[in-house]
Design a protein around this motif. Structure first.
Motif, mmCIF file in Angstrom:
data_model
loop_
_atom_site.group_PDB
_atom_site.id
_atom_site.type_symbol
_atom_site.label_atom_id
_atom_site.label_comp_id
_atom_site.label_asym_id
_atom_site.label_seq_id
_atom_site.Cartn_x
_atom_site.Cartn_y
_atom_site.Cartn_z
ATOM 1 N N SER A 227 -65.318 -1.309 -9.029
ATOM 2 C CA SER A 227 -65.569 -2.619 -9.626
ATOM 3 C C SER A 227 -64.246 -3.201 -10.114
ATOM 4 C CB SER A 227 -66.551 -2.473 -10.786
ATOM 5 O OG SER A 227 -67.761 -1.880 -10.352
ATOM 6 N N ARG A 228 -64.291 -4.481 -10.545
ATOM 7 C CA ARG A 228 -63.056 -5.149 -10.945
ATOM 8 C C ARG A 228 -63.247 -5.888 -12.273
ATOM 9 N NH1 ARG A 228 -62.567 -7.847 -5.355
ATOM 10 N NH2 ARG A 228 -63.617 -9.455 -6.551
ATOM 11 N N ILE A 229 -62.169 -5.886 -13.056
ATOM 12 C CA ILE A 229 -62.107 -6.674 -14.291
ATOM 13 C C ILE A 229 -60.813 -7.476 -14.241
ATOM 14 C CG2 ILE A 229 -62.001 -6.611 -16.811
ATOM 15 C CD1 ILE A 229 -63.282 -3.835 -16.693
ATOM 16 N N SER A 230 -60.913 -8.772 -14.487
ATOM 17 C CA SER A 230 -59.694 -9.585 -14.533
ATOM 18 C C SER A 230 -59.735 -10.473 -15.774
ATOM 19 C CB SER A 230 -59.557 -10.431 -13.260
ATOM 20 O OG SER A 230 -60.632 -11.344 -13.138
ATOM 21 N N GLY A 249 -60.733 4.692 -17.659
ATOM 22 C CA GLY A 249 -61.305 4.930 -16.339
ATOM 23 C C GLY A 249 -60.780 3.982 -15.286
ATOM 24 N N VAL A 250 -59.653 3.310 -15.580
ATOM 25 C CA VAL A 250 -59.050 2.383 -14.623
ATOM 26 C C VAL A 250 -58.210 3.184 -13.633
ATOM 27 C CG1 VAL A 250 -57.398 0.485 -14.337
ATOM 28 C CG2 VAL A 250 -59.052 0.459 -16.228
ATOM 29 N N GLU A 266 -65.799 3.036 -13.107
ATOM 30 C CA GLU A 266 -66.614 3.167 -14.319
ATOM 31 C C GLU A 266 -66.569 1.837 -15.069
ATOM 32 O OE1 GLU A 266 -66.200 7.183 -16.310
ATOM 33 O OE2 GLU A 266 -64.329 7.123 -15.155
ATOM 34 N N LEU A 267 -67.316 0.885 -14.578
ATOM 35 C CA LEU A 267 -67.217 -0.486 -15.081
ATOM 36 C C LEU A 267 -67.581 -0.579 -16.554
ATOM 37 C CD1 LEU A 267 -66.643 -3.429 -14.467
ATOM 38 C CD2 LEU A 267 -69.013 -3.684 -13.715
ATOM 39 N N GLN A 268 -68.680 0.027 -16.961
ATOM 40 C CA GLN A 268 -69.116 -0.098 -18.353
ATOM 41 C C GLN A 268 -68.085 0.508 -19.301
ATOM 42 O OE1 GLN A 268 -73.191 0.966 -19.168
ATOM 43 N NE2 GLN A 268 -72.737 1.508 -21.283
ATOM 44 N N ARG A 269 -67.573 1.684 -18.954
ATOM 45 C CA ARG A 269 -66.576 2.339 -19.808
ATOM 46 C C ARG A 269 -65.314 1.483 -19.941
ATOM 47 N NH1 ARG A 269 -63.523 7.828 -17.857
ATOM 48 N NH2 ARG A 269 -61.860 7.859 -19.434
ATOM 49 N N ALA A 270 -64.832 0.972 -18.824
ATOM 50 C CA ALA A 270 -63.597 0.182 -18.852
ATOM 51 C C ALA A 270 -63.786 -1.120 -19.612
ATOM 52 C CB ALA A 270 -63.131 -0.087 -17.427
ATOM 53 N N ALA A 271 -64.894 -1.819 -19.333
ATOM 54 C CA ALA A 271 -65.132 -3.106 -19.989
ATOM 55 C C ALA A 271 -65.341 -2.930 -21.488
ATOM 56 C CB ALA A 271 -66.344 -3.784 -19.360
ATOM 57 N N THR A 272 -66.089 -1.897 -21.873
ATOM 58 C CA THR A 272 -66.331 -1.657 -23.299
ATOM 59 C C THR A 272 -65.031 -1.353 -24.035
ATOM 60 O OG1 THR A 272 -68.556 -0.811 -22.845
ATOM 61 C CG2 THR A 272 -67.562 -0.213 -24.953
ATOM 62 N N GLY A 282 -58.307 -8.963 -32.705
ATOM 63 C CA GLY A 282 -58.613 -10.372 -32.959
ATOM 64 C C GLY A 282 -58.191 -11.277 -31.820
ATOM 65 N N LEU A 283 -58.329 -10.788 -30.576
ATOM 66 C CA LEU A 283 -57.849 -11.533 -29.405
ATOM 67 C C LEU A 283 -59.009 -12.082 -28.582
ATOM 68 C CD1 LEU A 283 -55.107 -9.026 -28.192
ATOM 69 C CD2 LEU A 283 -54.739 -11.171 -29.457
ATOM 70 N N GLU A 284 -58.756 -13.213 -27.952
ATOM 71 C CA GLU A 284 -59.684 -13.771 -26.959
ATOM 72 C C GLU A 284 -59.111 -13.515 -25.570
ATOM 73 O OE1 GLU A 284 -61.466 -18.048 -25.365
ATOM 74 O OE2 GLU A 284 -60.180 -17.987 -27.158
ATOM 75 N N LEU A 285 -59.908 -12.878 -24.705
ATOM 76 C CA LEU A 285 -59.475 -12.605 -23.329
ATOM 77 C C LEU A 285 -59.958 -13.757 -22.456
ATOM 78 C CD1 LEU A 285 -60.202 -8.770 -23.014
ATOM 79 C CD2 LEU A 285 -58.065 -9.923 -23.641
ATOM 80 N N ARG A 286 -59.074 -14.740 -22.263
ATOM 81 C CA ARG A 286 -59.451 -15.915 -21.485
ATOM 82 C C ARG A 286 -59.568 -15.553 -19.997
ATOM 83 N NH1 ARG A 286 -55.747 -20.785 -24.123
ATOM 84 N NH2 ARG A 286 -56.670 -20.660 -26.229
ATOM 85 N N GLY A 287 -60.499 -16.245 -19.341
ATOM 86 C CA GLY A 287 -60.703 -16.020 -17.911
ATOM 87 C C GLY A 287 -61.286 -14.659 -17.599
ATOM 88 N N LEU A 288 -61.955 -14.053 -18.571
ATOM 89 C CA LEU A 288 -62.510 -12.712 -18.364
ATOM 90 C C LEU A 288 -63.578 -12.736 -17.281
ATOM 91 C CD1 LEU A 288 -62.691 -9.734 -19.282
ATOM 92 C CD2 LEU A 288 -64.440 -10.473 -20.944
ATOM 93 N N ASP A 289 -63.414 -11.875 -16.288
ATOM 94 C CA ASP A 289 -64.356 -11.771 -15.167
ATOM 95 C C ASP A 289 -64.618 -10.293 -14.922
ATOM 96 O OD1 ASP A 289 -65.953 -12.227 -12.992
ATOM 97 O OD2 ASP A 289 -64.313 -12.647 -11.606
ATOM 98 N N VAL A 290 -65.850 -9.857 -15.185
ATOM 99 C CA VAL A 290 -66.246 -8.460 -14.999
ATOM 100 C C VAL A 290 -67.214 -8.425 -13.825
ATOM 101 C CG1 VAL A 290 -67.333 -6.452 -16.063
ATOM 102 C CG2 VAL A 290 -65.968 -8.024 -17.461
#
Length: 329
Positions: A227-230, A249-250, A266-272, A282-290
Motif C-alpha cells: 500500500s502507499r501513503i503520501s 513497517g515502511v 502494513e498500512l494500518q501500522r504505518a498510517a497510525t 501539532g502538525l497538519e499533514l497536507r495532501g495526505l493520501d492513504v
C-alpha cells in the motif's frame, strides 16, 4: 455431492497451435462447485485458449482436463448438456429475430427453460421481435448470455461477458451472475475488466504468456502488493525528522520536492504511527493520501514481474494453489 466437490480440474494443460506457437503452457488449477473463478490477463495471455479446452472445443496438446468428472473433448456428450457457454462471438443468424433465435436454440438444448424467461433474465424481454442484426453490441452480448443460461447449466463458461455493454448492462449482468451463483451454478469467466473480477470472483488467476503468474482470492492477490501513503512534509521539517520508517513497517520511500511517498505492506501500522507522530508534534499533514493496493495495481505489477522473469521454475513458484487447498475452502 458436497460444496467442496471439484467440478473443474486442470493439470499441466498445454495448447500448441499450428506453426508451433504455445498459447497455454503447463497451466494447473481447480474450481469447486458453486465457486466463481476468473481468468485475467492481457491480450494474448492464453485466457480464451484455456477456456476453449475446458469447453471441449479443442483437444489439449498435453495435460489433463476434467469437467464434472469427464474429459470435455472426448466425452463431450456427457459434459455439454450440463454446461452453458458464452463465446466472445455468438454467431447467430442476423436475419432471425431475437425470439426466433431463442426458440431455435431451445430446440437444441436439453431441459431448456422457457425462452421468454431466458430473455427476461438478460433484459431482452421487450426485444423479441427485433432482428439480431439490429441489436447493439451490448444487446448481442445479452443474447449470447441468454442462450448460455437457457439450459440451466451446472457450470457456466463466460468469455468476456460484458464487452460492449454500457454501465447499466454490465451491472445488470453482474447481478444475474450473482443470482446464478447463489443458486449453485459454478462460473468460470475471462474478463479484461478488473472491477468485474473484484465484484464477482471468489478466486482468480492472472495469466501471462500462457502461464499462471498469480492465483488466489482477490484479497490475497491484492494483499501481496504494498500500500502507499503520501503527504507533504510540513514547513521546516525534513525526511529525517519523521519517526523511524522501519519501525512503522515502511519498506520503501520516495521524496519528490516536498512530497513524501511511503510504501508499506502494513498500512494500518504505518498510517497510525505517522498520524500519532504528527498529532504529538501539532502538525497538519497536507495532501495526505492513504491508499491500499488495488487489483489493478497488483495486476500491472504481476504482469511486469512475469515479463521480467523467465523459465518454468518461476511459473511453478507462483502457481501454488493445490487441488486439496481449493477443496478445503
Amino acid at each position: 455431492m458436497t460444496t467442496n466437490e471439484l467440478v473443474i480440474d486442470v493439470e499441466g494443460l498445454r495448447r500448441t497451435y499450428a506453426g508451433g506457437f504455445e498459447a497455454v503452457r503447463s497451466v494447473s488449477f481447480s474450481v469447486a462447485r458453486g465457486e466463481l473463478f476468473a481468468l485475467l490477463g492481457t491480450n494474448g495471455a492464453g485466457k480464451t485458449s484455456t477456456l476453449e479446452l475446458l469447453e471441449g472445443l479443442a483437444e489439449p496438446t498435453d495435460g489433463a482436463v476434467r469437467v464434472l468428472g469427464h474429459d470435455p473433448y472426448r466425452e463431450r456428450g456427457k459434459v455439454r448438456p450440463r454446461t452453458g457457454v458464452m463465446l466472445q462471438e455468438g454467431g447467430f443468424q442476423a436475419q432471425l429475430t431475437v425470439l426466433e433465435t431463442a426458440r431455435m436454440w431451445a430446440g437444441c438444448t436439453s431441459g431448456a427453460r422457457p425462452v421468454e424467461e431466458a430473455l427476461e433474465l438478460v433484459g431482452l424481454g421487450k426485444r423479441g421481435s427485433v432482428r439480431v442484426k439490429q441489436l447493439s453490441g451490448g444487446e448481442r452480448r445479452r443474447l449470447d448470455l441468454a442462450m448460455a443460461v437457457l439450459g440451466r447449466p451446472e457450470i457456466l463458461f463466460l468469455d468476456e461477458p460484458t464487452t460492449g455493454m454500457d454501465a447499466e448492462g454490465r451491472h445488470d449482468t453482474w447481478e444475474l451472475v450473482r443470482e446464478l451463483r447463489e443458486q449453485g451454478t459454478t462460473v468460470l469467466l475471462t474478463t479484461h475488466y478488473l472491477e468485474e473480477a473484484e465484484e464477482l470472483a471468489d478466486r482468480l488467476a492472472i495469466m501471462h504468456e500462457g502461464r499462471i503468474a498469480a492465483e488466489g482470492r482477490v484479497d490475497e492477490v491484492v494483499a501481496a502488493h504494498p500500500s502507499r501513503i503520501s503527504f507533504e512534509l510540513p514547513a521546516g521539517y525534513h525526511l529525517g525528522d519523521l519517526p523511524p520508517l522501519g519501525q512503522l513497517g515502511v519498506t520503501a520511500h520516495q521524496l519528490n520536492g516536498r512530497t513524501v511517498q511511503l510504501t508499506t505492506p502494513e498500512l494500518q501500522r504505518a498510517a497510525t504511527g505517522l498520524l500519532v507522530w504528527a498529532q504529538g508534534a501539532g502538525l497538519e499533514l497536507r495532501g495526505l493520501d492513504v491508499r491500499s493496493a488495488s487489483l489493478e495495481e497488483a495486476f500491472l505489477h504481476i504482469a511486469r514481474e512475469a515479463k521480467d522473469s523467465s523459465g518454468p521454475e518461476a511459473a511453478r513458484r507462483t502457481n501454488t494453489t493445490t487441488r486439496e487447498e481449493v477443496a478445503a475452502r
